[in-house]
Enzyme design. Structure first.
Site, mmCIF file in Angstrom:
data_model
loop_
_atom_site.group_PDB
_atom_site.id
_atom_site.type_symbol
_atom_site.label_atom_id
_atom_site.label_comp_id
_atom_site.label_asym_id
_atom_site.label_seq_id
_atom_site.Cartn_x
_atom_site.Cartn_y
_atom_site.Cartn_z
ATOM 1 C CG PHE A 1 40.945 31.829 39.175
ATOM 2 C CD1 PHE A 1 42.310 31.598 39.112
ATOM 3 C CD2 PHE A 1 40.367 32.625 38.205
ATOM 4 C CE1 PHE A 1 43.071 32.144 38.089
ATOM 5 C CE2 PHE A 1 41.117 33.172 37.176
ATOM 6 C CZ PHE A 1 42.480 32.926 37.118
ATOM 7 C CG ASP B 1 43.837 37.332 32.844
ATOM 8 O OD1 ASP B 1 44.727 37.278 33.722
ATOM 9 O OD2 ASP B 1 43.817 36.576 31.862
ATOM 10 C CG ASP C 1 47.932 30.763 44.077
ATOM 11 O OD1 ASP C 1 47.855 30.096 45.109
ATOM 12 O OD2 ASP C 1 47.298 30.458 43.047
ATOM 13 N N GLY D 1 48.940 41.569 35.414
ATOM 14 C CA GLY D 1 47.897 41.692 36.427
ATOM 15 C C GLY D 1 48.006 42.896 37.340
ATOM 16 N NE ARG E 1 44.829 41.357 31.610
ATOM 17 C CZ ARG E 1 45.596 40.452 32.238
ATOM 18 N NH1 ARG E 1 45.756 40.527 33.526
ATOM 19 N NH2 ARG E 1 46.183 39.497 31.553
ATOM 20 C CG ASP F 1 48.304 39.795 39.833
ATOM 21 O OD1 ASP F 1 49.285 39.171 40.297
ATOM 22 O OD2 ASP F 1 47.691 39.429 38.818
HETATM 23 P P1 XMP Z 1 51.972 32.168 42.116
HETATM 24 O O1 XMP Z 1 51.399 30.797 42.326
HETATM 25 O O2 XMP Z 1 53.148 32.185 41.204
HETATM 26 O O3 XMP Z 1 50.793 32.923 41.393
HETATM 27 O O4 XMP Z 1 52.186 32.891 43.440
HETATM 28 C C1 XMP Z 1 50.883 34.265 41.143
HETATM 29 C C2 XMP Z 1 50.425 34.551 39.741
HETATM 30 O O5 XMP Z 1 49.408 33.633 39.308
HETATM 31 C C3 XMP Z 1 48.304 34.325 38.803
HETATM 32 N N1 XMP Z 1 47.151 34.060 39.698
HETATM 33 C C4 XMP Z 1 45.912 34.471 39.492
HETATM 34 N N2 XMP Z 1 45.401 35.206 38.502
HETATM 35 N N3 XMP Z 1 43.268 35.083 39.537
HETATM 36 C C5 XMP Z 1 44.066 35.522 38.535
HETATM 37 O O6 XMP Z 1 43.574 36.217 37.649
HETATM 38 C C6 XMP Z 1 43.722 34.329 40.561
HETATM 39 O O7 XMP Z 1 42.953 33.959 41.457
HETATM 40 C C7 XMP Z 1 45.120 34.009 40.522
HETATM 41 N N4 XMP Z 1 45.897 33.293 41.368
HETATM 42 C C8 XMP Z 1 47.157 33.352 40.824
HETATM 43 C C9 XMP Z 1 48.705 35.772 38.763
HETATM 44 O O8 XMP Z 1 49.224 36.048 37.466
HETATM 45 C C10 XMP Z 1 49.818 35.921 39.759
HETATM 46 O O9 XMP Z 1 50.757 36.907 39.442
#
Ligand code: XMP
Length: 180
Positions: free
Chosen positions: A153, A160, A104, A45, A166, A101
């Site tokens: 999201f 993606d 979360d 990402g 992307r 990227d």
């Molecule tokens: P965590 O929960 O580990 O999440 O902090 C981080 C990873 O989860 C993916 N991610 C997303 N990917 N849209 C996306 O395309 C989103 O809204 C989203 N939220 C989390 C991403 O790979 C990130 O590194």
């Protein structure tokens, strides 16, 4: 592809401006780095963010890549993160800046930071383009953040859904009917 977008959260101009500001902050943070900056790009990402950002950095630097498991296929639900593979990642004694990227739940960044800390870098910081608000992250925070966003999201600028979008130049929310 643009017909799939429900709404744009962050425009191309906003991204450009903020990436420039972040490059300035990183330039100041590492101006006195003796060993030089080592950027770790979290795949996949962060690829577009990293490629735009590093071209605005004034100092000598190196890039390594770290592949971390991400959302499989047509899901927007996070799975426990684990490192899949690393490339050119010898960071012992270096000033390391991890670039991802989106922050979360923090699970991904935690796994990456733990992996790199075990290599004994001289310093270790993190920078994320996006941070979702209102999430408990167990004390884990990024050192540098591009934008705080609502808990939706998002796709585009490297992010993606099922491998798609992307290449969108903006950060956007898809039309709800496109989600599986
Ligand atoms: P965590 O929960 O580990 O999440 O902090 C981080 C990873 O989860 C993916 N991610 C997303 N990917 N849209 C996306 O395309 C989103 O809204 C989203 N939220 C989390 C991403 O790979 C990130 O590194």
């Amino acid at each position: 592809m643009h017909a799939d977008i429900g709404r744009i959260l962050i425009s191309r101009e906003q991204i450009d401006r903020r990436v420039g500001e972040l490059a300035g902050e990183i330039g100041r943070l590492y101006a006195d780095s003796e060993k030089g900056l080592f950027i770790v790009c979290v795949l996949s990402g962060a690829i577009i963010f990293v490629s735009d950002l590093i071209r605005q950095l004034p100092m000598k630097m190196r890039v390594g890549l770290l592949a971390v498991s991400s959302y499989p296929g047509k899901t927007t639900q996070a799975q426990p993160a684990h490192v899949l593979q690393s490339f050119d990642l010898d960071v012992t004694g270096l000033d390391v800046l991890v670039i991802d990227d989106i922050l979360d739940t923090g699970g991904t960044l935690r796994v990456v930071m733990d992996r790199l800390a075990a290599m004994r870098p001289a310093s270790l910081r993190s920078c994320v383009l996006l941070r979702k608000s209102g999430k408990a992250r167990g004390g884990l925070e990024a050192d540098l953040v591009g934008f705080d966003i609502e808990d939706v999201f998002v796709v585009g600028y490297g992010l993606d859904y099922d491998g798609l979008y992307r290449n969108l130049p903006v950060i956007a929310v898809l039309k709800p009917e496109l989600y599986g």
